[in-house]
Design a protein around this motif. Structure first.
Motif, PDB file in Angstrom:
ATOM      1  N   PHE A 102      80.031  59.518 -28.228  1.00  0.00           N
ATOM      2  CA  PHE A 102      79.199  60.265 -29.276  1.00  0.00           C
ATOM      3  C   PHE A 102      78.384  59.242 -30.112  1.00  0.00           C
ATOM      4  CE2 PHE A 102      81.905  64.073 -29.406  1.00  0.00           C
ATOM      5  CZ  PHE A 102      80.883  64.974 -29.078  1.00  0.00           C
ATOM      6  N   LEU A 103      79.006  57.922 -30.437  1.00  0.00           N
ATOM      7  CA  LEU A 103      78.092  56.900 -30.922  1.00  0.00           C
ATOM      8  C   LEU A 103      76.839  56.556 -30.141  1.00  0.00           C
ATOM      9  CD1 LEU A 103      77.786  54.878 -32.997  1.00  0.00           C
ATOM     10  CD2 LEU A 103      79.536  53.344 -32.037  1.00  0.00           C
ATOM     11  N   THR A 160      68.672  48.488 -33.171  1.00  0.00           N
ATOM     12  CA  THR A 160      69.342  49.535 -32.641  1.00  0.00           C
ATOM     13  C   THR A 160      69.251  49.541 -31.025  1.00  0.00           C
ATOM     14  OG1 THR A 160      68.425  50.847 -34.280  1.00  0.00           O
ATOM     15  CG2 THR A 160      69.029  52.008 -32.488  1.00  0.00           C
ATOM     16  N   HIS A 184      72.879  49.443 -28.703  1.00  0.00           N
ATOM     17  CA  HIS A 184      72.910  50.382 -27.741  1.00  0.00           C
ATOM     18  C   HIS A 184      73.138  49.551 -26.371  1.00  0.00           C
ATOM     19  CE1 HIS A 184      72.025  54.245 -25.661  1.00  0.00           C
ATOM     20  NE2 HIS A 184      71.189  53.580 -24.966  1.00  0.00           N
ATOM     21  N   SER A 204      69.534  58.716 -28.825  1.00  0.00           N
ATOM     22  CA  SER A 204      68.678  59.685 -29.703  1.00  0.00           C
ATOM     23  C   SER A 204      67.779  58.824 -30.768  1.00  0.00           C
ATOM     24  CB  SER A 204      69.489  60.739 -30.172  1.00  0.00           C
ATOM     25  OG  SER A 204      70.358  61.451 -29.155  1.00  0.00           O
ATOM     26  N   LYS A 205      68.447  57.989 -31.525  1.00  0.00           N
ATOM     27  CA  LYS A 205      67.581  57.366 -32.359  1.00  0.00           C
ATOM     28  C   LYS A 205      66.666  56.547 -31.714  1.00  0.00           C
ATOM     29  CE  LYS A 205      68.309  54.277 -36.571  1.00  0.00           C
ATOM     30  NZ  LYS A 205      69.190  53.532 -37.269  1.00  0.00           N
ATOM     31  N   TYR A 262      74.246  58.931 -30.162  1.00  0.00           N
ATOM     32  CA  TYR A 262      73.413  58.963 -31.556  1.00  0.00           C
ATOM     33  C   TYR A 262      72.645  57.819 -31.499  1.00  0.00           C
ATOM     34  CZ  TYR A 262      72.361  57.106 -36.175  1.00  0.00           C
ATOM     35  OH  TYR A 262      71.699  56.803 -37.287  1.00  0.00           O
TER      36      TYR A 262
END
Length: 164
Positions: free
Chosen positions: A134-135, A85, A89, A141-142, A138
């Protein structure tokens, strides 16, 4: 070798700076898109001007967000489950930096050539940009809420001799 003093969140300063700057960038990009849509349909050039300046400031700020993101990611104790992730990111962050810079340059050309009009193609690409943001939101945030990067209890657990 100079030792870096890190606090309970694994940072040399009180709180992560990346999220502060990145939330500013998110707001600038979204508000720019909103003003473009309103300006396009209302034909009010003032909205288009506000949109341009929001995108311009957002293009500068996104690189500050990337710099602090890289610094803070480098200081994070990333465990294997979080690594994919974080990698995605990071790649998305650099890609969005280039995308926002390109969109700002395109917007600058549009503003100079036809300040009263905005081509539909620009709005289409701006819609893609908003979806990519938006992706990225996400993913960020993850990293914070699921994996706990720079969250004090997680940082303390990851200290040598404590984690399994």
């Amino acid at each position: 070798m100079l030792a870096l003093m890190l606090n309970s969140k694994g940072l040399p300063y009180p709180d992560p700076i990346h999220p502060i700057i990145v939330h500013f960038v998110i707001a600038m990009v979204f508000f720019s898109f909103f003003c473009d849509v309103v300006g396009y349909f209302s034909r009010d050039v003032r909205f288009l001007e506000v949109s341009f300046w929001n995108m311009f400031v957002g293009a500068i700020a996104i690189f500050l967000a990337i710099i602090f993101g890289q610094l803070e990611a480098g200081l994070a104790q990333v465990y294997p489950a979080a690594q994919p992730t974080l990698n995605f990111h990071t790649v998305m962050g650099w890609s969005l930096g280039a995308f926002v810079a390109g969109m700002t340059a395109w917007r600058f050309v549009i503003r100079n050539r036809h300040p009263q009009k905005l081509p539909p193609a620009y709005l289409g690409v701006a819609t893609v940009l908003v979806c990519l943001v938006f992706l990225q939101v996400y993913l960020g945030s993850k990293l914070f809420w699921v994996y706990g990067l720079h969250v004090q209890p997680v940082v303390e657990t990851m200290q040598p001799g404590i984690s399994p």
